[in-house]
Design a protein around this motif. Structure first.
Motif, short mmCIF file in Angstrom:
data_model
loop_
_atom_site.label_atom_id
_atom_site.label_comp_id
_atom_site.label_asym_id
_atom_site.label_seq_id
_atom_site.Cartn_x
_atom_site.Cartn_y
_atom_site.Cartn_z
N PRO A 112 40.34 -33.77 1.36
CA PRO A 112 40.03 -32.50 2.02
C PRO A 112 40.77 -32.30 3.33
O PRO A 112 41.07 -31.16 3.70
N ASP A 113 41.09 -33.38 4.02
CA ASP A 113 41.82 -33.24 5.28
C ASP A 113 43.21 -32.65 5.05
O ASP A 113 43.72 -31.90 5.90
N LYS A 116 42.76 -28.90 4.67
CA LYS A 116 42.51 -28.28 5.97
C LYS A 116 43.79 -28.20 6.79
O LYS A 116 44.03 -27.21 7.50
N SER A 117 44.63 -29.22 6.67
CA SER A 117 45.88 -29.25 7.41
C SER A 117 46.82 -28.13 6.97
O SER A 117 47.37 -27.39 7.80
N ALA A 119 45.98 -25.45 5.34
CA ALA A 119 45.33 -24.16 5.60
C ALA A 119 45.59 -23.71 7.03
O ALA A 119 45.78 -22.52 7.30
N ARG A 120 45.59 -24.66 7.96
CA ARG A 120 45.91 -24.33 9.36
C ARG A 120 47.38 -23.96 9.53
O ARG A 120 47.71 -23.03 10.27
N PHE A 157 34.59 -26.83 3.82
CA PHE A 157 35.79 -26.11 4.25
C PHE A 157 35.49 -24.94 5.17
O PHE A 157 36.39 -24.17 5.51
N GLU A 158 34.25 -24.82 5.58
CA GLU A 158 33.90 -23.77 6.53
C GLU A 158 34.70 -23.96 7.83
O GLU A 158 34.87 -25.07 8.31
N ASP A 159 35.21 -22.86 8.36
CA ASP A 159 35.96 -22.86 9.62
C ASP A 159 37.24 -23.70 9.56
O ASP A 159 37.74 -24.15 10.60
N SER A 160 37.79 -23.89 8.38
CA SER A 160 39.02 -24.69 8.25
C SER A 160 40.27 -23.83 8.09
O SER A 160 41.38 -24.36 8.08
N VAL A 162 40.70 -21.88 5.37
CA VAL A 162 40.87 -21.59 3.95
C VAL A 162 40.62 -20.09 3.71
O VAL A 162 39.65 -19.52 4.19
#
Length: 242
Positions: A112-113, A116-117, A119-120, A157-160, A162
């Motif tokens: 998941p990291d 998130k990476s 997605a940012r 994944f909230e606030d990531s 996505v």
């Protein structure tokens, strides 16, 4: 709230197919030319296309590149793509090729990291595909069911950054038994990320049910029912725009 309908093109060995519950041995070929099928959907009035590389989902890397490239050359509407995208170079290559949004599934469970990476780094370009069987997440082209709850994965994944979550009830996929409104609505209420329903849509009534669920569901994937003629595109699009 806007509600988007995504006609689906599932790719297997360069053909446009539909599966039963994700079983690669139960594939019905609907078109030898995925690009022509994509163009037909665009001509019907759909504004966004959902494409899955089924071979890629099992292989862990893109296997239908030529078919996807032909789709991108043929239509002007945005395309979201899933299946076998598990490395940063995969993400970068597809975005460079013109894909509007990438769907990350198995890697969302495994790493998941990483999701998130990217997605940012690529705002608005990364969606998470959550495929569930009896509420539990399935991976590796649905071949394995994990011990992870689908709602818990969505919340992770909230606030990531996505852009969307696409939730598929595998038990209904390809069967036209009706979309899982409860699962989709629960997820849409649990996170602020836009949630898209997938799996089992059988008629325009499903679109109406999703819209009237009381949850902020943002769209639905249309598969076999659209190909079989059980969904009239103009009627479905009108319901989605109400």
């Amino acid at each position: 709230m806007s509600f988007t309908l995504y006609p689906a093109i599932d790719l297997k060995q360069g053909q446009c197919v539909r599966l039963i519950q994700g079983d690669m041995d139960q594939a019905t070929v609907f078109s030898q030319s995925p690009a022509d099928q994509a163009k037909a959907f665009e001509d019907m009035g759909f504004k966004y296309l959902h494409v899955v590389d089924l071979d890629g989902a099992f292989a862990g890397q893109s296997e239908n590149r030529e078919s996807v490239a032909n789709i991108l050359k043929t239509v002007s509407m945005p395309v979201q793509l899933g299946g076998g995208i598990r490395k940063r170079e995969h993400v970068e290559a597809w975005l460079d090729a013109g894909i509007s949004r990438l769907i990350l599934g198995t890697i969302a469970v495994r790493d998941p990291d990483f999701v998130k990476s990217v997605a940012r780094d690529f705002p608005g370009k990364i969606a998470v595909g959550i495929d569930a069987r009896n509420g539990m997440v399935a991976v590796e082209g649905w071949a394995e069911v994990s011990d992870l709850d689908a709602l818990d994965l969505a919340k992770a994944f909230e606030d990531s950054g996505v852009a969307a979550i696409i939730v598929t009830d595998i038990g209904r996929d390809g069967l036209k038994t009706g979309v899982n409104v409860d699962l989709t609505a629960d997820m849409a209420k649990s996170v602020s990320i836009p949630v898209i329903a997938s799996g089992g849509v059988k008629s325009s009534q499903d679109i109406k049910d999703l819209r009237e669920s009381g949850a902020p569901i943002s769209g639905a994937i249309l598969g076999r029912a659209l190909y079989d003629g059980d969904i009239i595109p103009s009627e479905a699009l009108e319901l989605a725009s109400c």
